[in-house]
Design a protein around this motif. Structure first.
Motif, PDB file in Angstrom:
ATOM      1  N   LYS A   1       0.818  -1.215  -0.078  1.00  9.56           N
ATOM      2  CA  LYS A   1       0.133  -0.201  -0.200  1.00  9.56           C
ATOM      3  C   LYS A   1       0.848   1.309  -0.076  1.00  9.56           C
ATOM      4  CE  LYS A   1      -4.270  -1.556   0.428  1.00  9.56           C
ATOM      5  NZ  LYS A   1      -5.316  -1.110  -0.644  1.00  9.56           N
ATOM      6  N   LYS A   2       0.331   2.086  -0.928  1.00 10.19           N
ATOM      7  CA  LYS A   2       1.279   3.431  -0.900  1.00 10.19           C
ATOM      8  C   LYS A   2       1.616   4.008   0.336  1.00 10.19           C
ATOM      9  CE  LYS A   2       0.215   4.216  -5.858  1.00 10.19           C
ATOM     10  NZ  LYS A   2      -0.537   5.003  -6.916  1.00 10.19           N
ATOM     11  N   GLU A   3       0.706   4.073   1.370  1.00 12.15           N
ATOM     12  CA  GLU A   3       1.179   4.776   2.648  1.00 12.15           C
ATOM     13  C   GLU A   3       2.331   4.132   3.316  1.00 12.15           C
ATOM     14  OE1 GLU A   3      -2.784   2.397   3.554  1.00 12.15           O
ATOM     15  OE2 GLU A   3      -1.547   3.311   1.731  1.00 12.15           O
ATOM     16  N   LEU A   4       2.620   2.777   2.991  1.00 12.26           N
ATOM     17  CA  LEU A   4       3.684   2.207   3.675  1.00 12.26           C
ATOM     18  C   LEU A   4       5.051   2.022   3.149  1.00 12.26           C
ATOM     19  CD1 LEU A   4       1.859  -1.224   4.166  1.00 12.26           C
ATOM     20  CD2 LEU A   4       2.156   0.452   5.968  1.00 12.26           C
ATOM     21  N   PRO A   5       6.026   2.035   3.633  1.00  8.77           N
ATOM     22  CA  PRO A   5       7.660   2.170   3.050  1.00  8.77           C
ATOM     23  C   PRO A   5       7.666   1.140   1.924  1.00  8.77           C
ATOM     24  CG  PRO A   5       7.767   1.868   5.573  1.00  8.77           C
ATOM     25  CD  PRO A   5       6.393   1.635   4.979  1.00  8.77           C
ATOM     26  N   GLU A   6       8.246   1.154   0.766  1.00  3.69           N
ATOM     27  CA  GLU A   6       8.600   0.429  -0.275  1.00  3.69           C
ATOM     28  C   GLU A   6       9.283  -0.740   0.156  1.00  3.69           C
ATOM     29  OE1 GLU A   6       9.655   1.707  -4.039  1.00  3.69           O
ATOM     30  OE2 GLU A   6       8.420   3.510  -3.928  1.00  3.69           O
ATOM     31  N   PHE A   7       9.000  -1.897  -0.445  1.00  7.14           N
ATOM     32  CA  PHE A   7       9.511  -3.157  -0.141  1.00  7.14           C
ATOM     33  C   PHE A   7      10.902  -3.261  -0.654  1.00  7.14           C
ATOM     34  CE2 PHE A   7      10.811  -7.618  -1.109  1.00  7.14           C
ATOM     35  CZ  PHE A   7      10.896  -8.323  -0.021  1.00  7.14           C
ATOM     36  N   VAL A   8      11.983  -3.634   0.329  1.00  3.82           N
ATOM     37  CA  VAL A   8      13.333  -3.796  -0.311  1.00  3.82           C
ATOM     38  C   VAL A   8      13.781  -5.347  -0.379  1.00  3.82           C
ATOM     39  CG1 VAL A   8      15.854  -3.512   0.314  1.00  3.82           C
ATOM     40  CG2 VAL A   8      13.914  -1.574   0.751  1.00  3.82           C
ATOM     41  N   PHE A   9      14.360  -5.957  -1.220  1.00  4.79           N
ATOM     42  CA  PHE A   9      14.442  -7.372  -1.685  1.00  4.79           C
ATOM     43  C   PHE A   9      15.888  -7.692  -0.658  1.00  4.79           C
ATOM     44  CE2 PHE A   9      11.921  -7.518  -5.439  1.00  4.79           C
ATOM     45  CZ  PHE A   9      11.497  -8.770  -5.145  1.00  4.79           C
ATOM     46  N   PRO A  10      15.752  -8.744   0.327  1.00  3.28           N
ATOM     47  CA  PRO A  10      17.090  -9.099   0.886  1.00  3.28           C
ATOM     48  C   PRO A  10      18.264  -9.183   0.041  1.00  3.28           C
ATOM     49  CG  PRO A  10      15.143 -10.656   1.144  1.00  3.28           C
ATOM     50  CD  PRO A  10      14.648  -9.797   0.065  1.00  3.28           C
ATOM     51  N   GLU A  11      19.263  -8.861   0.689  1.00  3.08           N
ATOM     52  CA  GLU A  11      20.784  -9.189   0.036  1.00  3.08           C
ATOM     53  C   GLU A  11      20.929 -10.594  -0.291  1.00  3.08           C
ATOM     54  OE1 GLU A  11      24.152  -7.481   1.610  1.00  3.08           O
ATOM     55  OE2 GLU A  11      23.096  -5.382   1.788  1.00  3.08           O
ATOM     56  N   GLU A  12      21.497 -10.669  -1.411  1.00  2.07           N
ATOM     57  CA  GLU A  12      21.701 -12.042  -1.739  1.00  2.07           C
ATOM     58  C   GLU A  12      22.670 -12.760  -1.068  1.00  2.07           C
ATOM     59  OE1 GLU A  12      22.808 -11.992  -5.999  1.00  2.07           O
ATOM     60  OE2 GLU A  12      20.737 -11.854  -6.632  1.00  2.07           O
ATOM     61  N   THR A  13      22.619 -14.020  -0.628  1.00  3.41           N
ATOM     62  CA  THR A  13      23.662 -14.533   0.303  1.00  3.41           C
ATOM     63  C   THR A  13      24.574 -15.633  -0.127  1.00  3.41           C
ATOM     64  OG1 THR A  13      21.755 -16.172   0.604  1.00  3.41           O
ATOM     65  CG2 THR A  13      21.995 -14.374   2.328  1.00  3.41           C
TER      66      THR A  13
ATOM     67  N   LYS B   1      32.739 -16.904  -9.561  1.00  3.53           N
ATOM     68  CA  LYS B   1      32.685 -15.498  -9.711  1.00  3.53           C
ATOM     69  C   LYS B   1      32.819 -14.513  -8.531  1.00  3.53           C
ATOM     70  CE  LYS B   1      30.119 -16.584 -13.958  1.00  3.53           C
ATOM     71  NZ  LYS B   1      28.837 -16.281 -14.832  1.00  3.53           N
ATOM     72  N   ASN B   2      32.617 -15.128  -7.334  1.00  4.30           N
ATOM     73  CA  ASN B   2      32.423 -14.107  -6.391  1.00  4.30           C
ATOM     74  C   ASN B   2      32.730 -15.177  -4.750  1.00  4.30           C
ATOM     75  OD1 ASN B   2      31.341 -12.794  -3.933  1.00  4.30           O
ATOM     76  ND2 ASN B   2      30.234 -11.632  -5.176  1.00  4.30           N
ATOM     77  N   SER B   3      33.999 -14.541  -4.285  1.00  8.62           N
ATOM     78  CA  SER B   3      34.586 -15.382  -3.213  1.00  8.62           C
ATOM     79  C   SER B   3      33.966 -14.754  -1.749  1.00  8.62           C
ATOM     80  CB  SER B   3      35.877 -15.447  -3.432  1.00  8.62           C
ATOM     81  OG  SER B   3      36.661 -14.067  -3.183  1.00  8.62           O
ATOM     82  N   GLU B   4      33.169 -13.631  -2.068  1.00  2.00           N
ATOM     83  CA  GLU B   4      32.899 -12.931  -0.957  1.00  2.00           C
ATOM     84  C   GLU B   4      31.666 -13.378  -0.193  1.00  2.00           C
ATOM     85  OE1 GLU B   4      32.419  -8.747  -1.781  1.00  2.00           O
ATOM     86  OE2 GLU B   4      34.790  -8.441  -2.017  1.00  2.00           O
TER      87      GLU B   4
END
Length: 348
Positions: free
Chosen positions: A178-190, A196-199
């Motif tokens: 709903k527009k009165e709520l904060p926008e959703f943020v996707f969780p960071e990839e784990t 390709k990525n050792s971190e």
């Protein structure tokens, strides 16, 4: 049953892959529906919802559901994906998108439900092809309807392996709030491809999740995955497919032309990386197959799709395969559901 848990209505529920993840995150599915009786039997057998309706979504009176269950916190569902899949474009004379005669109505029906229920949050899932230019009309419809109904949306094409699922399965996820709520943020990839990525944590491999099934039974020895190409399948190294037999790959006596078949043709898993996408239909020559040159077992499919071992599937072998292949990986659903729960239902 905890009546204080955020309430969900689940559409196009299938075997309940999404519902398993949302339940684990602390939600309660009050109503689930699918048109396929076998899938509905699975939902009921595992007590996945207070009420399971088996029938056409177009026959559901969503306003009466809201009167029955009160305010609905979250609408979840993945409308049938064949109209938006990449393979649809190879089928001559087969309409796609909203013009598909069997499932083109499903996305508009999802938004009819959204309009009637007016939940705080909605979660919409489909194949990554939903975002392609070939589906621009349908993608624009989603964005336009969400805005008209008072939602801000956040969307992403997710590789489930990057969230700890042992499968490089790409899916389109859209979360509306709903527009009165904060926008959703996707969780960071784990997790990430270790080459390709050792971190980040390395991808979870097939060997880690189905390694305890690394044997072949006498009955399986009599079966011949690959059908007439079984002998070729046996020659293909683990993690490869029919392209192994092409001139471009240096095979001395090429048997196939480059990219002349579906990529899954004679595709074999390797214990050293995640599975490729599990298909919804069982096939004798389209993989992935086990690296021991046999068909995958339902128990293995469930592990790859992160469906709990104890979850019971109704139907025969092919019907169980279809249910698992159509599902959203349950651990992936749990990651998204947990983020939704924390952001919008903290304390419930």
């Amino acid at each position: 049953m905890d009546i204080n848990k955020p309430k969900i209505i689940s559409l196009f529920s299938g075997a309940g892959g999404l519902d398993i993840g949302f339940e684990k995150a602390g939600f309660r599915t009050v109503y689930a529906t699918d048109v396929w009786q076998t899938a509905c039997d699975t939902l009921q057998k595992n007590n996945m919802a207070d009420e399971v309706f088996c029938g056409d979504v177009r026959d559901i009176d969503f306003k009466s559901l809201k009167e029955k269950y009160g305010d609905i916190d979250c609408l979840i569902g993945g409308p049938p994906c064949p109209p938006y899949s990449q393979t649809r474009h190879y089928l001559i004379g087969k309409a796609d998108g909203f013009d598909d005669e069997h499932a083109g109505f499903a996305v508009p029906e999802y938004f009819r439900a959204l309009e009637s229920l007016s939940p705080k949050i909605f979660f919409f899932e489909n194949v990554d092809g939903f975002t392609f230019k070939t589906q621009q009309y349908e993608f624009d419809f989603l964005k336009k309807k969400a805005d008209e109904l008072g939602y801000n949306i956040t969307f992403k094409v997710v590789n489930c392996a990057n969230y700890g699922v042992p499968q490089t399965r790409k899916r389109f996820f859209c979360i509306g709030v709903k527009k009165e709520l904060p926008e959703f943020v996707f969780p960071e990839e784990t997790h990430a491809d270790p080459d390709k990525n050792s971190e980040k944590k390395p991808w979870i491999t097939c060997g880690e999740v189905i390694g305890d099934f690394d044997f072949i039974t006498d009955e399986e020895k009599e079966q011949r995955p690959g059908a007439k190409d079984y002998d070729l399948l046996c020659e293909i190294p683990a993690g490869d497919n029919y392209l192994y037999f092409t001139e471009k790959r240096g095979y001395p006596n090429p048997k196939f032309k480059w990219k002349s078949r579906y990529w899954t043709f004679l595709l074999k898993l390797t214990p050293d990386r995640p599975s490729w996408t599990i298909q919804a239909s069982f096939s004798t020559n389209q993989g992935p197959f086990h690296w021991r040159n046999r068909f995958l077992r339902i128990e293995e499919l469930k592990r790859i799709q992160t469906i709990p071992d104890e979850y019971e599937l109704c139907g025969d072998f092919k019907e169980q395969w279809r249910q698992v292949g159509n599902a959203v990986p349950s651990d992936m659903a749990y990651v998204i559901a947990s983020a939704i729960k924390e952001a919008y239902f903290n304390g419930r």
